[in-house]
Design a protein around this motif. Sequence first.
Motif, PDB file in Angstrom:
ATOM      1  N   LEU A 120       0.847  -1.183   0.000  1.00 12.56           N
ATOM      2  CA  LEU A 120       0.000   0.000   0.000  1.00 12.56           C
ATOM      3  C   LEU A 120       0.884   1.235   0.000  1.00 12.56           C
ATOM      4  O   LEU A 120       1.668   1.449   0.926  1.00 12.56           O
ATOM      5  CB  LEU A 120      -0.918   0.001   1.223  1.00 12.56           C
ATOM      6  CG  LEU A 120      -1.875   1.189   1.366  1.00 12.56           C
ATOM      7  CD1 LEU A 120      -2.811   1.295   0.165  1.00 12.56           C
ATOM      8  CD2 LEU A 120      -2.668   1.057   2.663  1.00 12.56           C
ATOM      9  N   THR A 121       0.778   1.996  -1.077  1.00  6.97           N
ATOM     10  CA  THR A 121       1.604   3.183  -1.228  1.00  6.97           C
ATOM     11  C   THR A 121       0.720   4.420  -1.344  1.00  6.97           C
ATOM     12  O   THR A 121      -0.491   4.322  -1.564  1.00  6.97           O
ATOM     13  CB  THR A 121       2.501   3.084  -2.478  1.00  6.97           C
ATOM     14  OG1 THR A 121       1.670   2.966  -3.641  1.00  6.97           O
ATOM     15  CG2 THR A 121       3.447   1.903  -2.391  1.00  6.97           C
ATOM     16  N   SER A 122       1.358   5.550  -1.195  1.00  8.01           N
ATOM     17  CA  SER A 122       0.703   6.827  -1.458  1.00  8.01           C
ATOM     18  C   SER A 122       1.717   7.728  -2.132  1.00  8.01           C
ATOM     19  O   SER A 122       2.888   7.350  -2.279  1.00  8.01           O
ATOM     20  CB  SER A 122       0.205   7.477  -0.166  1.00  8.01           C
ATOM     21  OG  SER A 122       1.281   8.059   0.543  1.00  8.01           O
ATOM     22  N   ASN A 123       1.283   8.920  -2.498  1.00  2.45           N
ATOM     23  CA  ASN A 123       2.235   9.845  -3.099  1.00  2.45           C
ATOM     24  C   ASN A 123       3.259  10.316  -2.069  1.00  2.45           C
ATOM     25  O   ASN A 123       4.209  10.999  -2.411  1.00  2.45           O
ATOM     26  CB  ASN A 123       1.536  11.014  -3.789  1.00  2.45           C
ATOM     27  CG  ASN A 123       0.469  11.651  -2.928  1.00  2.45           C
ATOM     28  OD1 ASN A 123       0.231  11.249  -1.799  1.00  2.45           O
ATOM     29  ND2 ASN A 123      -0.208  12.639  -3.482  1.00  2.45           N
ATOM     30  N   GLY A 124       3.115   9.880  -0.812  1.00  2.00           N
ATOM     31  CA  GLY A 124       4.097  10.165   0.236  1.00  2.00           C
ATOM     32  C   GLY A 124       5.033   9.002   0.529  1.00  2.00           C
ATOM     33  O   GLY A 124       5.939   9.124   1.348  1.00  2.00           O
ATOM     34  N   GLY A 125       4.833   7.836  -0.095  1.00  2.33           N
ATOM     35  CA  GLY A 125       5.700   6.679   0.131  1.00  2.33           C
ATOM     36  C   GLY A 125       4.914   5.430   0.487  1.00  2.33           C
ATOM     37  O   GLY A 125       3.709   5.341   0.272  1.00  2.33           O
ATOM     38  N   VAL A 126       5.618   4.451   1.083  1.00  2.00           N
ATOM     39  CA  VAL A 126       4.986   3.194   1.483  1.00  2.00           C
ATOM     40  C   VAL A 126       4.217   3.422   2.778  1.00  2.00           C
ATOM     41  O   VAL A 126       4.744   3.960   3.748  1.00  2.00           O
ATOM     42  CB  VAL A 126       6.037   2.078   1.668  1.00  2.00           C
ATOM     43  CG1 VAL A 126       5.388   0.813   2.227  1.00  2.00           C
ATOM     44  CG2 VAL A 126       6.743   1.783   0.360  1.00  2.00           C
ATOM     45  N   ILE A 127       2.956   3.001   2.772  1.00  2.00           N
ATOM     46  CA  ILE A 127       2.110   3.111   3.957  1.00  2.00           C
ATOM     47  C   ILE A 127       2.140   1.805   4.745  1.00  2.00           C
ATOM     48  O   ILE A 127       2.316   1.799   5.955  1.00  2.00           O
ATOM     49  CB  ILE A 127       0.663   3.456   3.573  1.00  2.00           C
ATOM     50  CG1 ILE A 127       0.616   4.813   2.881  1.00  2.00           C
ATOM     51  CG2 ILE A 127      -0.250   3.426   4.795  1.00  2.00           C
ATOM     52  CD1 ILE A 127      -0.734   5.142   2.277  1.00  2.00           C
ATOM     53  N   ALA A 128       1.946   0.679   4.044  1.00  2.00           N
ATOM     54  CA  ALA A 128       1.872  -0.612   4.725  1.00  2.00           C
ATOM     55  C   ALA A 128       2.192  -1.733   3.751  1.00  2.00           C
ATOM     56  O   ALA A 128       2.051  -1.593   2.538  1.00  2.00           O
ATOM     57  CB  ALA A 128       0.475  -0.824   5.321  1.00  2.00           C
ATOM     58  N   THR A 129       2.594  -2.855   4.317  1.00  2.00           N
ATOM     59  CA  THR A 129       2.723  -4.103   3.576  1.00  2.00           C
ATOM     60  C   THR A 129       1.883  -5.143   4.307  1.00  2.00           C
ATOM     61  O   THR A 129       1.536  -4.972   5.482  1.00  2.00           O
ATOM     62  CB  THR A 129       4.185  -4.577   3.487  1.00  2.00           C
ATOM     63  OG1 THR A 129       4.684  -4.794   4.810  1.00  2.00           O
ATOM     64  CG2 THR A 129       5.052  -3.561   2.759  1.00  2.00           C
TER      65      THR A 129
END
Length: 156
Positions: A120-129
């Motif tokens: 799970l990514t966002s335009n801010g980086g990795v959020i979760a795996t």
Amino acid sequence: MSANAASGWGSGHLPAIRPGAVALDPAEQFAVHQALARYAFALDQQDLPALEAVLTEDATWTFLIAGENELGPVAGRAAILEFARDAMSAETGQRRHNLVNVALHSADAGTALVHAYLLLTSNGGVIATGFYTFRLEHAGGEWRIAELFLGTDNAW
């Protein structure tokens, strides 16, 4: 709750990785994969009608965050859509649900059990795996998600 799950924690929540019988032709296997892609795109685009279309009426979602904090089960399509609506309203930044290593564990003409990793990514980086287990049902010419289990490796 700790911020990160212990190494290997998810193995207790997955059936043996060894595959069962997959009695689907390649076109139907592709259709299963497409249903999961539609699920991810619906979440990323905050498209609740598209999410509704990929769920069975009696679908359930269950989550285990960082191997410790359980959410759900959220039962029924209407409850899932409300849950998703609330989650989407709290999001900041564009989310991307990257489903990788998608593997049919077992399948026949009516049901499919699928495992996949989540990045799970966002335009801010990795959020979760984490990892998913999906049970899909085939009805009316479509594959739809009947059960979803998501175990995340970290809290966010």
